[in-house]
Design an enzyme around this catalytic site. Structure first.
Site, mmCIF file in Angstrom:
data_model
loop_
_atom_site.group_PDB
_atom_site.id
_atom_site.type_symbol
_atom_site.label_atom_id
_atom_site.label_comp_id
_atom_site.label_asym_id
_atom_site.label_seq_id
_atom_site.Cartn_x
_atom_site.Cartn_y
_atom_site.Cartn_z
ATOM 1 N N LEU A 31 0.815 -1.214 0.000
ATOM 2 C CA LEU A 31 0.000 0.000 0.000
ATOM 3 C C LEU A 31 0.847 1.261 0.000
ATOM 4 O O LEU A 31 1.872 1.348 0.670
ATOM 5 C CB LEU A 31 -0.922 -0.011 1.232
ATOM 6 C CG LEU A 31 -1.887 -1.205 1.301
ATOM 7 C CD1 LEU A 31 -2.768 -1.087 2.542
ATOM 8 C CD2 LEU A 31 -2.736 -1.318 0.045
ATOM 9 N N HIS A 32 0.385 2.243 -0.776
ATOM 10 C CA HIS A 32 1.031 3.560 -0.828
ATOM 11 C C HIS A 32 -0.050 4.623 -0.650
ATOM 12 O O HIS A 32 -1.234 4.295 -0.484
ATOM 13 C CB HIS A 32 1.808 3.730 -2.136
ATOM 14 C CG HIS A 32 1.013 3.420 -3.370
ATOM 15 N ND1 HIS A 32 -0.076 4.165 -3.764
ATOM 16 C CD2 HIS A 32 1.115 2.416 -4.286
ATOM 17 C CE1 HIS A 32 -0.583 3.669 -4.879
ATOM 18 N NE2 HIS A 32 0.113 2.589 -5.215
ATOM 19 N N GLU A 33 0.352 5.893 -0.734
ATOM 20 C CA GLU A 33 -0.598 6.993 -0.494
ATOM 21 C C GLU A 33 -1.802 6.933 -1.431
ATOM 22 O O GLU A 33 -2.898 7.373 -1.063
ATOM 23 C CB GLU A 33 0.092 8.345 -0.652
ATOM 24 C CG GLU A 33 0.532 9.003 0.627
ATOM 25 C CD GLU A 33 -0.559 9.085 1.707
ATOM 26 O OE1 GLU A 33 -1.663 9.568 1.423
ATOM 27 O OE2 GLU A 33 -0.300 8.634 2.844
ATOM 28 N N GLY A 34 -1.617 6.416 -2.653
ATOM 29 C CA GLY A 34 -2.741 6.303 -3.587
ATOM 30 C C GLY A 34 -3.824 5.407 -3.021
ATOM 31 O O GLY A 34 -5.016 5.743 -3.038
ATOM 32 N N HIS A 35 -3.408 4.254 -2.480
ATOM 33 C CA HIS A 35 -4.379 3.355 -1.855
ATOM 34 C C HIS A 35 -5.029 4.029 -0.638
ATOM 35 O O HIS A 35 -6.231 3.914 -0.422
ATOM 36 C CB HIS A 35 -3.688 2.075 -1.360
ATOM 37 C CG HIS A 35 -3.067 1.238 -2.433
ATOM 38 N ND1 HIS A 35 -1.705 1.025 -2.525
ATOM 39 C CD2 HIS A 35 -3.609 0.544 -3.464
ATOM 40 C CE1 HIS A 35 -1.454 0.224 -3.544
ATOM 41 N NE2 HIS A 35 -2.571 -0.073 -4.137
ATOM 42 N N GLY A 144 -9.211 3.231 -8.435
ATOM 43 C CA GLY A 144 -8.383 4.382 -8.805
ATOM 44 C C GLY A 144 -8.450 4.650 -10.302
ATOM 45 O O GLY A 144 -8.399 3.731 -11.107
ATOM 46 N N VAL A 173 -3.295 9.693 -7.436
ATOM 47 C CA VAL A 173 -2.402 10.367 -6.485
ATOM 48 C C VAL A 173 -0.979 10.276 -7.028
ATOM 49 O O VAL A 173 -0.543 9.198 -7.465
ATOM 50 C CB VAL A 173 -2.500 9.724 -5.090
ATOM 51 C CG1 VAL A 173 -1.528 10.381 -4.120
ATOM 52 C CG2 VAL A 173 -3.927 9.811 -4.571
ATOM 53 N N SER A 183 2.639 0.533 -6.814
ATOM 54 C CA SER A 183 3.461 -0.441 -6.081
ATOM 55 C C SER A 183 4.679 -0.822 -6.917
ATOM 56 O O SER A 183 5.715 -1.204 -6.371
ATOM 57 C CB SER A 183 2.630 -1.685 -5.772
ATOM 58 O OG SER A 183 1.435 -1.315 -5.123
HETATM 59 P P1 AMP Z 1 -3.469 -2.236 -6.922
HETATM 60 O O1 AMP Z 1 -3.064 -2.586 -5.533
HETATM 61 O O2 AMP Z 1 -2.361 -1.718 -7.772
HETATM 62 O O3 AMP Z 1 -4.289 -3.324 -7.600
HETATM 63 O O4 AMP Z 1 -4.446 -1.021 -6.783
HETATM 64 C C1 AMP Z 1 -5.583 -1.081 -5.952
HETATM 65 C C2 AMP Z 1 -6.453 0.115 -6.228
HETATM 66 O O5 AMP Z 1 -5.711 1.306 -5.964
HETATM 67 C C3 AMP Z 1 -6.909 0.190 -7.706
HETATM 68 O O6 AMP Z 1 -8.242 0.642 -7.748
HETATM 69 C C4 AMP Z 1 -5.960 1.205 -8.271
HETATM 70 O O7 AMP Z 1 -6.486 1.885 -9.380
HETATM 71 C C5 AMP Z 1 -5.777 2.142 -7.090
HETATM 72 N N1 AMP Z 1 -4.543 2.919 -7.221
HETATM 73 C C6 AMP Z 1 -3.297 2.452 -7.474
HETATM 74 N N2 AMP Z 1 -2.425 3.477 -7.593
HETATM 75 C C7 AMP Z 1 -3.144 4.617 -7.398
HETATM 76 C C8 AMP Z 1 -2.811 6.000 -7.396
HETATM 77 N N3 AMP Z 1 -1.578 6.444 -7.612
HETATM 78 N N4 AMP Z 1 -3.814 6.894 -7.173
HETATM 79 C C9 AMP Z 1 -5.084 6.464 -6.966
HETATM 80 N N5 AMP Z 1 -5.453 5.176 -6.945
HETATM 81 C C10 AMP Z 1 -4.494 4.260 -7.165
#
Ligand code: AMP
Length: 293
Positions: A31-35, A144, A173, A183
């Site tokens: 997890l990062h700030e986007g999540h 996202g 984000v 990630s």
């Molecule tokens: P992931 O763990 O990469 O499958 O992402 C999980 C959710 O987080 C998905 O809906 C992604 O679109 C969203 N997500 C990943 N990176 C970002 C970001 N930088 N900003 C906003 N949402 C994100």
């Protein structure tokens, strides 16, 4: 924050479900700030369930399934300060019983962009999202906008198969220099990290060209390809209509400029969505109620 490691534990969500507004944030962890931004937005809708599951069926042969970063303890530590009712983190064997099981097939929004470049990817995505929706039974799910095609493919699945879930797409984000958080950014060394900013820079430059009146997809994409020169290779750079993702020859109405490029070991994607009309050029979302037919 309740940790649910087994689909059978999901009964523990019953009291939350009764209050309504149960909101799911599906993730693959790391997890990062986007999540975390998705989680904060989710908390405004109702009680939040975050799923953490690195889904094998959405990775192709030779992709980074084995190498994908996994660190449940540090993910939980990031979620604990937020308003999260439960984390659902099942093991692969609990989500997929055997090879050859039933799968969901995505609609035609999955045919282009990442769907064309990663055959079978969206089959895996819609299958796991359908399964999560059936297990968690959320009222709302947040995705996202960074994975724009994913949002639209899931939107098509929800409409066509009648899932009673309201979807929200959240803005991308970014790091301070514009790089979309991912990630997979962890795979980049210092030099690659500097080059990776060319994706977001190319998108910003395209936005400026649109504001200056450029409408030709051919000219916009030629400039984007020049701006992507620091990447090691460009998988695609396309202008598509939203929501059907058909190629756009001109920037008119809602359009998605979507990029995928390799920088070192990382496959990076990024995009921007604009509404282009007589009033000008405005950044917009994918799933705003009333905007999609
Ligand atoms: P992931 O763990 O990469 O499958 O992402 C999980 C959710 O987080 C998905 O809906 C992604 O679109 C969203 N997500 C990943 N990176 C970002 C970001 N930088 N900003 C906003 N949402 C994100």
């Amino acid at each position: 924050m309740d940790l649910l490691l087994d689909p059978r534990d999901l009964d523990r969500l019953d009291t939350l479900r009764r209050g309504g507004g149960l909101t799911l944030v599906p993730t693959m962890g790391a997890l990062h700030e986007g999540h975390l931004d998705l989680v904060r937005r989710a908390a405004a809708e109702g009680p939040v369930v975050v799923s953490i599951f690195v889904n094998p069926t959405q990775f192709g042969p030779g992709e980074d399934f084995a190498a994908y970063p996994r660190d449940l303890e540090s993910d939980l530590a990031r979620l604990r300060p937020l308003e999260v009712a439960a984390v659902f983190a099942p093991a692969v064997g609990q989500m997929y019983a055997a090879e050859g099981g039933a799968r969901v097939r995505p609609g035609d929004r999955a045919d282009c962009l990442c769907g064309a470049a990663r055959p079978g990817h969206f089959d895996g995505v819609v299958t796991i999202v359908a399964k999560l929706f059936n297990l968690v039974r959320p009222d709302v799910a947040i995705f996202g906008r960074k994975d724009a095609q994913q949002c639209l493919v899931i939107d098509q699945m929800v409409r066509d198969l009648g899932f009673p879930v309201r979807l929200i797409d959240a803005p991308t984000v970014r790091e301070e220099d514009g790089l979309a958080m991912s990630s997979r950014n962890r795979y980049l060394d210092l030099g690659q990290r500097e080059r990776a900013v060319c994706l977001s820079a190319a998108l910003s430059a395209a936005g400026r060209r649109l504001e200056e009146g450029e409408r030709s997809a051919e000219r916009l994409l030629a400039a984007v390809r020049d701006d992507l020169a620091p990447a090691d290779s460009v998988e695609y750079a396309e202008l598509c209509r939203v929501p059907d993702l058909q190629p756009a020859e001109r920037a008119a109405g809602r359009v998605l400029l979507a990029l995928a490029a390799r920088v070192g070991p990382a496959r990076l994607i990024d995009n921007r969505i604009w509404n282009v009309n007589d009033a000008g050029v405005r950044e917009t979302g994918l799933l705003a109620p009333g905007e999609n037919p």
